[in-house]
Design a protein around this motif. Structure first.
Motif, PDB file in Angstrom:
ATOM      1  N   UNK A 120      16.587   8.956  -4.228  1.00 23.35           N
ATOM      2  CA  UNK A 120      16.534   7.927  -5.268  1.00 23.35           C
ATOM      3  C   UNK A 120      15.478   6.866  -4.939  1.00 23.35           C
ATOM      4  N   UNK A 121      15.403   6.484  -3.678  1.00 14.35           N
ATOM      5  CA  UNK A 121      14.406   5.492  -3.280  1.00 14.35           C
ATOM      6  C   UNK A 121      12.993   6.032  -3.466  1.00 14.35           C
ATOM      7  N   UNK A 122      12.784   7.303  -3.216  1.00 14.01           N
ATOM      8  CA  UNK A 122      11.465   7.915  -3.432  1.00 14.01           C
ATOM      9  C   UNK A 122      11.110   7.918  -4.919  1.00 14.01           C
ATOM     10  N   UNK A 123      12.096   8.222  -5.748  1.00 11.75           N
ATOM     11  CA  UNK A 123      11.856   8.206  -7.196  1.00 11.75           C
ATOM     12  C   UNK A 123      11.460   6.802  -7.649  1.00 11.75           C
ATOM     13  N   UNK A 124      12.173   5.789  -7.172  1.00 12.74           N
ATOM     14  CA  UNK A 124      11.877   4.412  -7.550  1.00 12.74           C
ATOM     15  C   UNK A 124      10.494   3.994  -7.058  1.00 12.74           C
ATOM     16  N   UNK A 125      10.141   4.413  -5.835  1.00 11.96           N
ATOM     17  CA  UNK A 125       8.829   4.056  -5.288  1.00 11.96           C
ATOM     18  C   UNK A 125       7.711   4.691  -6.108  1.00 11.96           C
ATOM     19  N   UNK A 126       7.886   5.972  -6.460  1.00 13.78           N
ATOM     20  CA  UNK A 126       6.877   6.631  -7.285  1.00 13.78           C
ATOM     21  C   UNK A 126       6.801   6.010  -8.677  1.00 13.78           C
ATOM     22  N   UNK A 127       7.937   5.556  -9.192  1.00  8.31           N
ATOM     23  CA  UNK A 127       7.951   4.904 -10.502  1.00  8.31           C
ATOM     24  C   UNK A 127       7.130   3.614 -10.473  1.00  8.31           C
ATOM     25  N   UNK A 128       7.223   2.868  -9.380  1.00  4.35           N
ATOM     26  CA  UNK A 128       6.428   1.642  -9.246  1.00  4.35           C
ATOM     27  C   UNK A 128       4.941   1.990  -9.207  1.00  4.35           C
ATOM     28  N   UNK A 129       4.575   3.007  -8.441  1.00  3.19           N
ATOM     29  CA  UNK A 129       3.166   3.423  -8.391  1.00  3.19           C
ATOM     30  C   UNK A 129       2.682   3.888  -9.764  1.00  3.19           C
ATOM     31  N   UNK A 130       3.547   4.584 -10.498  1.00  2.55           N
ATOM     32  CA  UNK A 130       3.179   5.024 -11.845  1.00  2.55           C
ATOM     33  C   UNK A 130       2.953   3.827 -12.759  1.00  2.55           C
ATOM     34  N   UNK A 131       3.790   2.798 -12.600  1.00  6.21           N
ATOM     35  CA  UNK A 131       3.608   1.573 -13.386  1.00  6.21           C
ATOM     36  C   UNK A 131       2.251   0.958 -13.076  1.00  6.21           C
ATOM     37  N   UNK A 132       1.917   0.871 -11.793  1.00  2.00           N
ATOM     38  CA  UNK A 132       0.605   0.332 -11.414  1.00  2.00           C
ATOM     39  C   UNK A 132      -0.513   1.163 -12.023  1.00  2.00           C
ATOM     40  N   UNK A 133      -0.403   2.485 -11.926  1.00  4.68           N
ATOM     41  CA  UNK A 133      -1.440   3.369 -12.452  1.00  4.68           C
ATOM     42  C   UNK A 133      -1.558   3.274 -13.968  1.00  4.68           C
ATOM     43  N   UNK A 134      -0.466   2.925 -14.644  1.00  7.63           N
ATOM     44  CA  UNK A 134      -0.527   2.804 -16.106  1.00  7.63           C
ATOM     45  C   UNK A 134      -1.491   1.703 -16.530  1.00  7.63           C
ATOM     46  N   UNK A 135      -1.749   0.764 -15.614  1.00  4.72           N
ATOM     47  CA  UNK A 135      -2.736  -0.267 -15.923  1.00  4.72           C
ATOM     48  C   UNK A 135      -4.117   0.318 -16.161  1.00  4.72           C
ATOM     49  N   UNK A 136      -4.426   1.433 -15.491  1.00 10.42           N
ATOM     50  CA  UNK A 136      -5.715   2.088 -15.705  1.00 10.42           C
ATOM     51  C   UNK A 136      -5.783   2.688 -17.103  1.00 10.42           C
ATOM     52  N   UNK A 137      -4.651   3.204 -17.578  1.00  9.96           N
ATOM     53  CA  UNK A 137      -4.590   3.728 -18.949  1.00  9.96           C
ATOM     54  C   UNK A 137      -4.838   2.604 -19.949  1.00  9.96           C
ATOM     55  N   UNK A 138      -4.198   1.465 -19.699  1.00  6.74           N
ATOM     56  CA  UNK A 138      -4.397   0.300 -20.578  1.00  6.74           C
ATOM     57  C   UNK A 138      -5.867  -0.120 -20.568  1.00  6.74           C
ATOM     58  N   UNK A 139      -6.476  -0.108 -19.369  1.00  7.66           N
ATOM     59  CA  UNK A 139      -7.894  -0.450 -19.281  1.00  7.66           C
ATOM     60  C   UNK A 139      -8.751   0.502 -20.092  1.00  7.66           C
TER      61      UNK A 139
ATOM     62  N   UNK B 270       7.122   5.504   0.948  1.00  9.07           N
ATOM     63  CA  UNK B 270       6.002   6.421   0.723  1.00  9.07           C
ATOM     64  C   UNK B 270       4.806   5.977   1.573  1.00  9.07           C
ATOM     65  N   UNK B 271       4.892   6.089   2.877  1.00  9.17           N
ATOM     66  CA  UNK B 271       3.805   5.607   3.745  1.00  9.17           C
ATOM     67  C   UNK B 271       2.510   6.387   3.582  1.00  9.17           C
ATOM     68  N   UNK B 272       2.593   7.589   2.991  1.00 13.00           N
ATOM     69  CA  UNK B 272       1.394   8.418   2.835  1.00 13.00           C
ATOM     70  C   UNK B 272       0.557   8.015   1.623  1.00 13.00           C
ATOM     71  N   UNK B 273       1.084   7.102   0.781  1.00 15.85           N
ATOM     72  CA  UNK B 273       0.380   6.712  -0.439  1.00 15.85           C
ATOM     73  C   UNK B 273       0.007   5.244  -0.357  1.00 15.85           C
ATOM     74  N   UNK B 274      -1.292   4.954  -0.575  1.00 19.29           N
ATOM     75  CA  UNK B 274      -1.799   3.585  -0.457  1.00 19.29           C
ATOM     76  C   UNK B 274      -1.730   2.882  -1.811  1.00 19.29           C
ATOM     77  N   UNK B 275      -0.630   2.203  -2.053  1.00 20.85           N
ATOM     78  CA  UNK B 275      -0.464   1.492  -3.310  1.00 20.85           C
ATOM     79  C   UNK B 275      -1.406   0.321  -3.461  1.00 20.85           C
ATOM     80  N   UNK B 276      -1.782  -0.311  -2.332  1.00 23.49           N
ATOM     81  CA  UNK B 276      -2.711  -1.444  -2.392  1.00 23.49           C
ATOM     82  C   UNK B 276      -4.079  -0.997  -2.883  1.00 23.49           C
ATOM     83  N   UNK B 277      -4.507   0.178  -2.442  1.00 22.60           N
ATOM     84  CA  UNK B 277      -5.795   0.697  -2.910  1.00 22.60           C
ATOM     85  C   UNK B 277      -5.748   1.002  -4.398  1.00 22.60           C
ATOM     86  N   UNK B 278      -4.644   1.612  -4.859  1.00 20.70           N
ATOM     87  CA  UNK B 278      -4.469   1.885  -6.284  1.00 20.70           C
ATOM     88  C   UNK B 278      -4.512   0.582  -7.080  1.00 20.70           C
ATOM     89  N   UNK B 279      -3.829  -0.427  -6.582  1.00 19.42           N
ATOM     90  CA  UNK B 279      -3.787  -1.718  -7.265  1.00 19.42           C
ATOM     91  C   UNK B 279      -5.183  -2.326  -7.371  1.00 19.42           C
TER      92      UNK B 279
END
Length: 244
Positions: free
Chosen positions: A8-27, A69-78
């Motif tokens: 469940x925690x992995x799902x929530x973490x990926x959901x947050x990253x997906x939210x961040x990535x959705x900003x690129x769609x908006x852009x 999700x230590x293997x995924x760099x959310x700061x870089x995505x942001x």
């Protein structure tokens, strides 16, 4: 930790990253709107991108995405999404909407793109005590005021060039949601200011000149407070930085 809880925690973490990535769609939608000449729609898109950027950080800390999700760099995505929405999209709008003299705009446009790219990649872009270093690339706000304020084109050109230079000047600017000093006041005024911007967007193509003028009080407050804290707390910022 139980297996189900971990999943469940992995799902929530990926959901947050997906939210961040959705900003690129908006852009991307904003760029399409600009291409169609729908500048009002592009500004609404920038507002939505700003809302996503405002909430994804707290959600990421709540979901402990670095731990889960230590293997995924959310700061870089942001940073990638922020560069698109705070730099590329508004600069493209400034050029497309002819908010600078045609004779000089092609020469000025590269400056904010290059200086902001440099600052985004610099290790001191954000300080350990939660300040931005250099003008924080709020090109979306600058583009908005150039558009609704109907300021002279030459003034826009000079101010954009000045702001591009200020990106490189290592003055610390407050991070509204994280800088502790006067944070409740800054956030409260920021909410009122955001409401005024939405009203101005709704009023386009004929925004109220008086509301435009009143709305400028918050950027003035933000800049004045940033400069005051920069010169008042230089040693504290340096001390915290040295411990990082």
């Amino acid at each position: 930790m139980k297996k189900g809880e971990h999943a469940w925690r992995r799902v929530m973490a990926w959901a947050v990253h997906l939210l961040t990535a959705s900003g690129a769609v908006v852009g991307g939608w904003c760029l399409v709107a600009i291409h169609r000449g729908d500048y009002r729609g592009a500004f609404f898109g920038m507002v939505l991108a700003g809302v996503i950027d405002a909430v994804d950080g707290p959600l990421a800390r709540l979901a402990r995405v670095k731990e889960v999700l230590p293997q995924f760099d959310g700061a870089k995505l942001d940073d990638i999404v922020d560069y698109l929405n705070y730099v590329v999209v508004p600069i493209v709008l400034i050029q497309a909407a002819n908010l600078m003299p045609e004779s000089v705009s092609i020469w000025i446009v590269p400056f904010p793109l290059l200086t902001s790219a440099y600052r985004f990649c610099h290790v001191s872009a954000k300080t350990p005590d939660h300040f931005f270093t250099g003008f924080p690339s709020y090109w979306n706000i600058l583009a908005f005021y150039c558009y609704v304020g109907r300021s002279p084109l030459w003034f826009n050109a000079v101010f954009i060039l000045f702001a591009a230079i200020m990106v490189l000047v290592p003055i610390r600017y407050i991070y509204p949601s994280r800088t502790r000093i006067l944070r409740p006041l800054t956030i409260g005024l920021g909410i009122l200011w955001s409401a005024s911007l939405l009203i101005l967007l709704w009023q386009l193509p004929d925004p109220s000149p008086s509301l435009v003028a009143w709305s400028l009080l918050y950027p003035i407050y933000y800049t004045a407070l940033s400069f005051a804290l920069h010169w008042r707390l230089p040693q504290e910022g340096a001390r915290i930085s040295s411990k990082a």
